[in-house]
Design a protein around this motif. Structure first.
Motif, PDB file in Angstrom:
ATOM      1  N   UNK A 147      20.833  53.873  24.848  1.00 45.88           N
ATOM      2  CA  UNK A 147      22.136  53.300  24.490  1.00 45.88           C
ATOM      3  C   UNK A 147      23.087  53.352  25.681  1.00 45.88           C
ATOM      4  N   UNK A 148      23.116  54.506  26.371  1.00 39.28           N
ATOM      5  CA  UNK A 148      23.993  54.640  27.530  1.00 39.28           C
ATOM      6  C   UNK A 148      23.626  53.636  28.616  1.00 39.28           C
ATOM      7  N   UNK A 149      22.337  53.510  28.872  1.00 40.01           N
ATOM      8  CA  UNK A 149      21.919  52.584  29.925  1.00 40.01           C
ATOM      9  C   UNK A 149      22.282  51.145  29.567  1.00 40.01           C
ATOM     10  N   UNK A 150      21.992  50.723  28.355  1.00 42.04           N
ATOM     11  CA  UNK A 150      22.290  49.355  27.959  1.00 42.04           C
ATOM     12  C   UNK A 150      23.789  49.081  27.987  1.00 42.04           C
ATOM     13  N   UNK A 151      24.583  50.036  27.519  1.00 41.13           N
ATOM     14  CA  UNK A 151      26.033  49.834  27.492  1.00 41.13           C
ATOM     15  C   UNK A 151      26.600  49.826  28.902  1.00 41.13           C
ATOM     16  N   UNK A 152      26.149  50.760  29.739  1.00 41.70           N
ATOM     17  CA  UNK A 152      26.624  50.797  31.126  1.00 41.70           C
ATOM     18  C   UNK A 152      26.305  49.488  31.847  1.00 41.70           C
ATOM     19  N   UNK A 153      25.053  49.059  31.738  1.00 41.50           N
ATOM     20  CA  UNK A 153      24.643  47.831  32.431  1.00 41.50           C
ATOM     21  C   UNK A 153      25.423  46.627  31.912  1.00 41.50           C
ATOM     22  N   UNK A 154      25.548  46.538  30.597  1.00 40.98           N
ATOM     23  CA  UNK A 154      26.253  45.393  30.015  1.00 40.98           C
ATOM     24  C   UNK A 154      27.700  45.339  30.483  1.00 40.98           C
ATOM     25  N   UNK A 155      28.356  46.494  30.559  1.00 42.95           N
ATOM     26  CA  UNK A 155      29.755  46.499  30.966  1.00 42.95           C
ATOM     27  C   UNK A 155      29.915  46.124  32.433  1.00 42.95           C
ATOM     28  N   UNK A 156      29.043  46.624  33.310  1.00 42.19           N
ATOM     29  CA  UNK A 156      29.131  46.252  34.726  1.00 42.19           C
ATOM     30  C   UNK A 156      28.873  44.764  34.905  1.00 42.19           C
ATOM     31  N   UNK A 230      32.852  52.531  37.214  1.00 42.24           N
ATOM     32  CA  UNK A 230      33.042  51.477  36.210  1.00 42.24           C
ATOM     33  C   UNK A 230      34.472  50.945  36.256  1.00 42.24           C
ATOM     34  N   UNK A 231      35.444  51.848  36.269  1.00 44.16           N
ATOM     35  CA  UNK A 231      36.846  51.426  36.237  1.00 44.16           C
ATOM     36  C   UNK A 231      37.245  50.673  37.498  1.00 44.16           C
ATOM     37  N   UNK A 232      36.814  51.157  38.652  1.00 42.14           N
ATOM     38  CA  UNK A 232      37.197  50.488  39.902  1.00 42.14           C
ATOM     39  C   UNK A 232      36.487  49.150  40.056  1.00 42.14           C
ATOM     40  N   UNK A 233      35.270  49.049  39.551  1.00 42.32           N
ATOM     41  CA  UNK A 233      34.589  47.752  39.574  1.00 42.32           C
ATOM     42  C   UNK A 233      35.368  46.736  38.758  1.00 42.32           C
ATOM     43  N   UNK A 234      35.740  47.115  37.538  1.00 38.87           N
ATOM     44  CA  UNK A 234      36.503  46.205  36.683  1.00 38.87           C
ATOM     45  C   UNK A 234      37.832  45.824  37.331  1.00 38.87           C
ATOM     46  N   UNK A 235      38.529  46.791  37.906  1.00 37.78           N
ATOM     47  CA  UNK A 235      39.852  46.528  38.469  1.00 37.78           C
ATOM     48  C   UNK A 235      39.781  45.627  39.695  1.00 37.78           C
ATOM     49  N   UNK A 236      38.877  45.925  40.624  1.00 37.13           N
ATOM     50  CA  UNK A 236      38.847  45.159  41.873  1.00 37.13           C
ATOM     51  C   UNK A 236      38.340  43.736  41.660  1.00 37.13           C
ATOM     52  N   UNK A 237      37.337  43.562  40.818  1.00 37.20           N
ATOM     53  CA  UNK A 237      36.834  42.209  40.580  1.00 37.20           C
ATOM     54  C   UNK A 237      37.867  41.362  39.838  1.00 37.20           C
ATOM     55  N   UNK A 238      38.592  41.957  38.911  1.00 35.92           N
ATOM     56  CA  UNK A 238      39.624  41.208  38.192  1.00 35.92           C
ATOM     57  C   UNK A 238      40.783  40.838  39.120  1.00 35.92           C
ATOM     58  N   UNK A 239      41.279  41.809  39.862  1.00 34.35           N
ATOM     59  CA  UNK A 239      42.429  41.558  40.728  1.00 34.35           C
ATOM     60  C   UNK A 239      42.077  40.562  41.822  1.00 34.35           C
ATOM     61  N   UNK A 240      40.925  40.730  42.445  1.00 36.28           N
ATOM     62  CA  UNK A 240      40.577  39.890  43.590  1.00 36.28           C
ATOM     63  C   UNK A 240      40.214  38.468  43.244  1.00 36.28           C
ATOM     64  N   UNK A 241      39.753  38.226  42.018  1.00 34.85           N
ATOM     65  CA  UNK A 241      39.273  36.892  41.664  1.00 34.85           C
ATOM     66  C   UNK A 241      40.139  36.209  40.618  1.00 34.85           C
ATOM     67  N   UNK A 242      40.599  36.942  39.608  1.00 32.98           N
ATOM     68  CA  UNK A 242      41.318  36.335  38.478  1.00 32.98           C
ATOM     69  C   UNK A 242      42.832  36.462  38.627  1.00 32.98           C
ATOM     70  N   UNK A 243      43.313  37.669  38.869  1.00 35.67           N
ATOM     71  CA  UNK A 243      44.761  37.908  38.865  1.00 35.67           C
ATOM     72  C   UNK A 243      45.452  37.335  40.089  1.00 35.67           C
ATOM     73  N   UNK A 244      44.749  37.200  41.195  1.00 40.26           N
ATOM     74  CA  UNK A 244      45.335  36.665  42.420  1.00 40.26           C
ATOM     75  C   UNK A 244      44.496  35.488  42.898  1.00 40.26           C
ATOM     76  N   UNK A 245      45.023  34.754  43.836  1.00 41.87           N
ATOM     77  CA  UNK A 245      44.313  33.589  44.368  1.00 41.87           C
ATOM     78  C   UNK A 245      44.635  33.440  45.846  1.00 41.87           C
ATOM     79  N   UNK A 246      44.105  34.366  46.632  1.00 42.24           N
ATOM     80  CA  UNK A 246      44.324  34.287  48.073  1.00 42.24           C
ATOM     81  C   UNK A 246      43.122  34.861  48.806  1.00 42.24           C
ATOM     82  N   UNK A 247      42.910  34.365  50.001  1.00 38.43           N
ATOM     83  CA  UNK A 247      41.787  34.816  50.821  1.00 38.43           C
ATOM     84  C   UNK A 247      41.932  36.295  51.167  1.00 38.43           C
TER      85      UNK A 247
END
Length: 402
Positions: A147-156, A230-247
């Motif tokens: 369960x942990x493995x499936x949930x971890x992988x799915x969330x990443x 997990x938390x830093x992956x979610x934060x950096x991918x969201x901020x860098x791609x969705x929340x902002x739009x700059x090189x």
């Protein structure tokens, strides 16, 4: 790369795992500095920036100094170790030859085909590295539940895949992975962004609920390292791609969190390998410690980017010199031979990183570098001091998108 480097060692049988010191790779403080600190720097830079193009100093610091340099640190795990080359001669000969042949064929088809294929392989490499770090922390904590493995992988996969879906569904963006148009433009995917975002949110809630359940019911220790990744992956991918739009903002959130932890891992491995084989080339190269390690990687990265700029891109004369106005452009056949050659370090890095950290390639130095005290062969892989991997060799805190 299609599979993670670091996550393969987490698949070691339980009897071959050693108790890690506190569930961390190199010690609580070092791990938090490497994973949490790199993310904090990236997010801080993104927040402070007004956006826009990546300036020359940013290109030199983040692209050359982190992204391209981390690719070249792979040499300490592979081609700079003669014993490693003797163990797997076919692998180390075949991978670069295959990468170059495939690159030439793709480039002859079209230049965009080459860059598009390389971009999607790079994306898979970035995503799978995050899966790998989480798997290592899960193994260090003794979390063996499916369960942990499936949930971890799915969330990443959701934390990285949902921003990528948003990117594909909302062109054009002010940034790209390698070149304009390397990602497929798919506005028709916009209808899926909302529903899949809800799935992502549900997975995040389930992850938090599972962590609380383990803490309250199973009385399991807090797996802080895993939660930070997990938390830093979610934060950096969201901020860098969705929340902002700059090189600039995309680059700092993309390359720092990817490159810094990888360099820390390879340095930890190289230090352990130097102890394991004190007369080896790796040991001699590390005589100067971290400065030597980083110096070699940075020198190779600068040389590579200078070749790219002088021969192909012609867009950074302030860094690499040269006046390009009167220089003829290379012909298509010449570019088809040259561009895959210049891209060979990163293409080889993607494929080798999918292999060299796997179980059949594991050696004692690798086990210690990943926080496992007991090597795969059953012997001690080194004691764990608070500061790092072992009392003898504790690593300090330690990408163009590679």
């Amino acid at each position: 790369m299609t599979t993670a480097g670091p996550d393969a060692l987490a698949a070691l049988p339980a009897g071959r795992r050693g108790a890690a010191h506190g569930g961390f790779l190199w010690g609580r403080g070092v791990d938090l500095a490497v994973f949490g600190g790199s993310a904090a720097v990236a997010l801080g830079l993104a927040a402070l920036s007004a956006g826009g193009a990546l300036p020359a100093w940013g290109f030199l610091l983040f692209v050359v100094g982190v992204d391209v340099a981390h690719v070249h640190t792979t040499l300490f795990r592979t081609y700079l170790d003669p014993e490693e080359l003797r163990r797997h001669p076919a692998l180390y000969a075949a991978v670069p030859l295959a990468c170059y042949a495939a690159g030439v064929a793709l480039h002859l088809a079209s230049e965009l085909t080459f860059w598009r294929a390389l971009a999607y392989v790079a994306v898979a490499h970035f995503v799978r590295q995050q899966v790998g770090w989480v798997a290592i922390y899960r193994a260090l904590a003794g979390e063996r539940s499916r369960v942990d493995r499936l949930l971890d992988d799915a969330l990443i996969y959701a934390a990285t895949g949902w921003p990528l879906l948003h990117w594909h569904a909302h062109p054009p963006r002010a940034f790209q992975w390698f070149v304009d148009g390397d990602f497929v433009s798919a506005p028709w995917l916009a209808a899926a962004v909302g529903p899949l975002g809800a799935v992502y949110a549900a997975l995040a809630v389930a992850y938090v609920a599972r962590a609380l359940q383990r803490a309250r019911v199973a009385r399991a220790p807090l797996n802080l390292g895993k939660h930070v990744v997990v938390a830093t992956t979610a934060a950096t991918w969201y901020v860098g791609i969705v929340a902002t739009d700059s090189d600039f903002q995309f680059t700092v959130t993309n390359v720092i969190v990817h490159g810094v932890p990888y360099m820390a891992l390879v340095f930890a491995y190289a230090r352990e390998r130097a102890v394991e084989a004190p007369r080896s080339l790796v040991a001699r190269l590390l005589a100067g410690g971290l400065l030597t390690f980083l110096g070699l990687a940075l020198a190779l990265a600068f040389a590579e980017e200078m070749l790219w700029d002088r021969l192909v891109w012609h867009d950074r004369p302030e860094l690499f010199g040269g006046g390009y106005d009167d220089e003829p452009l290379l012909g298509p056949r010449t570019r088809a031979l040259l561009v895959p050659l210049l891209a060979l370090p990163q293409a080889t890095h993607y494929l080798l990183d999918a292999v060299v950290w796997r179980r059949r390639h594991t050696r004692p130095a690798q086990a210690r570098a990943l926080g496992f005290r007991t090597a795969p062969g059953g012997g001690e892989a080194g004691g764990g001091g608070e500061a790092g991997v072992s009392a003898r060799s504790a690593p300090p805190p330690a990408s163009r998108e590679a």
